[in-house]
Design a protein around this motif. Sequence first.
Motif, PDB file in Angstrom:
ATOM      1  N   MET A  68       0.823  -1.200   0.000  1.00 29.30           N
ATOM      2  CA  MET A  68       0.000   0.000   0.000  1.00 29.30           C
ATOM      3  C   MET A  68       0.863   1.259   0.000  1.00 29.30           C
ATOM      4  O   MET A  68       1.717   1.443   0.875  1.00 29.30           O
ATOM      5  N   GLY A  69       0.632   2.120  -0.989  1.00 32.64           N
ATOM      6  CA  GLY A  69       1.250   3.432  -0.997  1.00 32.64           C
ATOM      7  C   GLY A  69       0.360   4.453  -0.312  1.00 32.64           C
ATOM      8  O   GLY A  69      -0.793   4.169   0.026  1.00 32.64           O
ATOM      9  N   ASN A  70       0.877   5.655  -0.119  1.00 29.42           N
ATOM     10  CA  ASN A  70       0.085   6.671   0.573  1.00 29.42           C
ATOM     11  C   ASN A  70      -1.143   7.092  -0.221  1.00 29.42           C
ATOM     12  O   ASN A  70      -2.207   7.376   0.356  1.00 29.42           O
ATOM     13  N   HIS A  71      -1.050   7.087  -1.565  1.00 29.75           N
ATOM     14  CA  HIS A  71      -2.221   7.417  -2.375  1.00 29.75           C
ATOM     15  C   HIS A  71      -3.234   6.273  -2.334  1.00 29.75           C
ATOM     16  O   HIS A  71      -4.442   6.525  -2.286  1.00 29.75           O
ATOM     17  N   ASP A  72      -2.753   5.039  -2.348  1.00 29.37           N
ATOM     18  CA  ASP A  72      -3.652   3.898  -2.213  1.00 29.37           C
ATOM     19  C   ASP A  72      -4.428   3.983  -0.900  1.00 29.37           C
ATOM     20  O   ASP A  72      -5.645   3.767  -0.855  1.00 29.37           O
ATOM     21  N   ARG A  73      -3.714   4.314   0.161  1.00 29.63           N
ATOM     22  CA  ARG A  73      -4.337   4.401   1.485  1.00 29.63           C
ATOM     23  C   ARG A  73      -5.335   5.549   1.554  1.00 29.63           C
ATOM     24  O   ARG A  73      -6.411   5.428   2.139  1.00 29.63           O
ATOM     25  N   ALA A  74      -4.985   6.666   0.909  1.00 28.19           N
ATOM     26  CA  ALA A  74      -5.895   7.811   0.902  1.00 28.19           C
ATOM     27  C   ALA A  74      -7.186   7.484   0.167  1.00 28.19           C
ATOM     28  O   ALA A  74      -8.281   7.838   0.615  1.00 28.19           O
ATOM     29  N   VAL A  75      -7.062   6.806  -0.948  1.00 27.91           N
ATOM     30  CA  VAL A  75      -8.248   6.439  -1.716  1.00 27.91           C
ATOM     31  C   VAL A  75      -9.097   5.448  -0.937  1.00 27.91           C
ATOM     32  O   VAL A  75     -10.335   5.500  -0.971  1.00 27.91           O
ATOM     33  N   ALA A  76      -8.451   4.555  -0.211  1.00 24.50           N
ATOM     34  CA  ALA A  76      -9.189   3.600   0.618  1.00 24.50           C
ATOM     35  C   ALA A  76      -9.790   4.267   1.848  1.00 24.50           C
ATOM     36  O   ALA A  76     -10.565   3.638   2.570  1.00 24.50           O
ATOM     37  N   GLY A  77      -9.413   5.543   2.101  1.00 24.34           N
ATOM     38  CA  GLY A  77     -10.065   6.334   3.141  1.00 24.34           C
ATOM     39  C   GLY A  77      -9.489   6.202   4.523  1.00 24.34           C
ATOM     40  O   GLY A  77     -10.174   6.461   5.509  1.00 24.34           O
ATOM     41  N   HIS A  93     -10.747  11.732  -7.610  1.00 26.33           N
ATOM     42  CA  HIS A  93     -11.119  11.137  -8.887  1.00 26.33           C
ATOM     43  C   HIS A  93     -11.100   9.608  -8.791  1.00 26.33           C
ATOM     44  O   HIS A  93     -11.997   8.930  -9.309  1.00 26.33           O
ATOM     45  N   ALA A  94     -10.088   9.077  -8.113  1.00 28.62           N
ATOM     46  CA  ALA A  94     -10.003   7.624  -7.957  1.00 28.62           C
ATOM     47  C   ALA A  94     -11.168   7.094  -7.134  1.00 28.62           C
ATOM     48  O   ALA A  94     -11.753   6.044  -7.462  1.00 28.62           O
ATOM     49  N   ARG A  95     -11.524   7.780  -6.062  1.00 24.22           N
ATOM     50  CA  ARG A  95     -12.650   7.339  -5.243  1.00 24.22           C
ATOM     51  C   ARG A  95     -13.935   7.287  -6.059  1.00 24.22           C
ATOM     52  O   ARG A  95     -14.777   6.407  -5.862  1.00 24.22           O
ATOM     53  N   GLU A  96     -14.104   8.220  -6.971  1.00 24.50           N
ATOM     54  CA  GLU A  96     -15.300   8.245  -7.814  1.00 24.50           C
ATOM     55  C   GLU A  96     -15.286   7.131  -8.855  1.00 24.50           C
ATOM     56  O   GLU A  96     -16.340   6.615  -9.237  1.00 24.50           O
ATOM     57  N   GLN A  97     -14.091   6.749  -9.311  1.00 27.19           N
ATOM     58  CA  GLN A  97     -13.985   5.807 -10.418  1.00 27.19           C
ATOM     59  C   GLN A  97     -14.008   4.348  -9.972  1.00 27.19           C
ATOM     60  O   GLN A  97     -14.542   3.485 -10.669  1.00 27.19           O
ATOM     61  N   LEU A  98     -13.437   4.050  -8.816  1.00 28.60           N
ATOM     62  CA  LEU A  98     -13.261   2.656  -8.410  1.00 28.60           C
ATOM     63  C   LEU A  98     -14.549   2.074  -7.847  1.00 28.60           C
ATOM     64  O   LEU A  98     -15.309   2.750  -7.144  1.00 28.60           O
ATOM     65  N   ASP A  99     -14.783   0.795  -8.139  1.00 29.00           N
ATOM     66  CA  ASP A  99     -15.945   0.124  -7.581  1.00 29.00           C
ATOM     67  C   ASP A  99     -15.588  -0.484  -6.222  1.00 29.00           C
ATOM     68  O   ASP A  99     -14.443  -0.391  -5.750  1.00 29.00           O
ATOM     69  N   GLU A 100     -16.570  -1.114  -5.585  1.00 23.37           N
ATOM     70  CA  GLU A 100     -16.367  -1.609  -4.224  1.00 23.37           C
ATOM     71  C   GLU A 100     -15.270  -2.656  -4.162  1.00 23.37           C
ATOM     72  O   GLU A 100     -14.445  -2.660  -3.231  1.00 23.37           O
ATOM     73  N   ALA A 101     -15.222  -3.556  -5.141  1.00 25.92           N
ATOM     74  CA  ALA A 101     -14.203  -4.601  -5.126  1.00 25.92           C
ATOM     75  C   ALA A 101     -12.806  -4.013  -5.280  1.00 25.92           C
ATOM     76  O   ALA A 101     -11.847  -4.472  -4.632  1.00 25.92           O
ATOM     77  N   GLN A 102     -12.662  -3.008  -6.124  1.00 24.40           N
ATOM     78  CA  GLN A 102     -11.359  -2.370  -6.323  1.00 24.40           C
ATOM     79  C   GLN A 102     -10.923  -1.613  -5.065  1.00 24.40           C
ATOM     80  O   GLN A 102      -9.751  -1.666  -4.673  1.00 24.40           O
ATOM     81  N   LEU A 103     -11.857  -0.924  -4.428  1.00 22.97           N
ATOM     82  CA  LEU A 103     -11.543  -0.210  -3.185  1.00 22.97           C
ATOM     83  C   LEU A 103     -11.175  -1.196  -2.078  1.00 22.97           C
ATOM     84  O   LEU A 103     -10.250  -0.942  -1.301  1.00 22.97           O
ATOM     85  N   ASP A 104     -11.889  -2.316  -2.016  1.00 19.97           N
ATOM     86  CA  ASP A 104     -11.570  -3.331  -1.008  1.00 19.97           C
ATOM     87  C   ASP A 104     -10.175  -3.901  -1.235  1.00 19.97           C
ATOM     88  O   ASP A 104      -9.442  -4.185  -0.264  1.00 19.97           O
ATOM     89  N   TRP A 105      -9.800  -4.087  -2.497  1.00 20.68           N
ATOM     90  CA  TRP A 105      -8.450  -4.591  -2.788  1.00 20.68           C
ATOM     91  C   TRP A 105      -7.392  -3.602  -2.297  1.00 20.68           C
ATOM     92  O   TRP A 105      -6.419  -4.006  -1.643  1.00 20.68           O
ATOM     93  N   LEU A 106      -7.594  -2.319  -2.583  1.00 21.31           N
ATOM     94  CA  LEU A 106      -6.651  -1.304  -2.096  1.00 21.31           C
ATOM     95  C   LEU A 106      -6.580  -1.308  -0.581  1.00 21.31           C
ATOM     96  O   LEU A 106      -5.492  -1.255   0.008  1.00 21.31           O
ATOM     97  N   GLY A 108      -7.048  -3.597   1.448  1.00 22.71           N
ATOM     98  CA  GLY A 108      -6.440  -4.804   1.985  1.00 22.71           C
ATOM     99  C   GLY A 108      -4.954  -4.932   1.752  1.00 22.71           C
ATOM    100  O   GLY A 108      -4.336  -5.901   2.210  1.00 22.71           O
ATOM    101  N   LEU A 109      -4.359  -3.982   1.050  1.00 21.93           N
ATOM    102  CA  LEU A 109      -2.920  -4.071   0.802  1.00 21.93           C
ATOM    103  C   LEU A 109      -2.134  -3.862   2.091  1.00 21.93           C
ATOM    104  O   LEU A 109      -2.448  -2.973   2.881  1.00 21.93           O
TER     105      LEU A 109
END
Length: 229
Positions: A68-77, A93-106, A108-109
């Motif tokens: 997990m990078g800092n941007h990954d963590r920020a998008v995951a909230g 923009h990433a938060r708006e674009q990613l679906d639930e499964a993609q956000l869950d993957w981030l 979980g890193l």
Amino acid sequence: MKVGVLSDIHGNRVALEAVLADMPSVDRLVCAGDVVGYNPWHADCVDAMRGLLDGEDYWPDSEVPTVMGNHDRAVAGETPFAFNGMAQAGVEHAREQLDEAQLDWLAGLPDERLTCNDRVKLVHGHPEDPDHYTYPDEFGPDLLGEEDVLVMGHTHHQHHEVYDEGVVMNPGSVGQPRDGDHRAAYAVLDLDSMTVVDRRVEYDTTEVVHAVEDAGLPRKIGFRLTQGR
């Protein structure tokens, strides 16, 4: 074993395509974080690291070990990291674009992980602080633990050092280099010979500049790509 080493893709599918097409045959891919942020193709880059993106033969067909990078963590909230306007726009923009499964993957890193039979440790910033910018002048064998190779990202500066104790390396940024070279950066690690080849590849930055503008993201994000900063 040869390992393709990626980091800081930052939603730049065009650069990632160029890197994967340029990469010589490797046994495994790994990624030191920040799959998302800045550029507009967050979903494609996440799915590429998940091994779910259909396309040319060079796309990975299984999940790429990633931290997990800092941007990954920020998008995951889950981050208090202070972002500038460009970075914050990319996060939103990433938060708006990613679906639930993609956000869950981030989400979980992990902050660190061992891979390649525990010979390679992946972190984003520093073994003791995932948000610390570890520039080349801080490289040293003291950063190594039990692993043979420590891979860091975060700085977007490509560099590696080989010591008696092992290798410390940063493959540079696929999607937003900041070391004065605009070309997409990655590295190939040979665990048999304990050597690293730093590689750069040209890609169509103009396409990305236009996509950044079309997405309503700050124009400076695209302009920086042409400067390598």
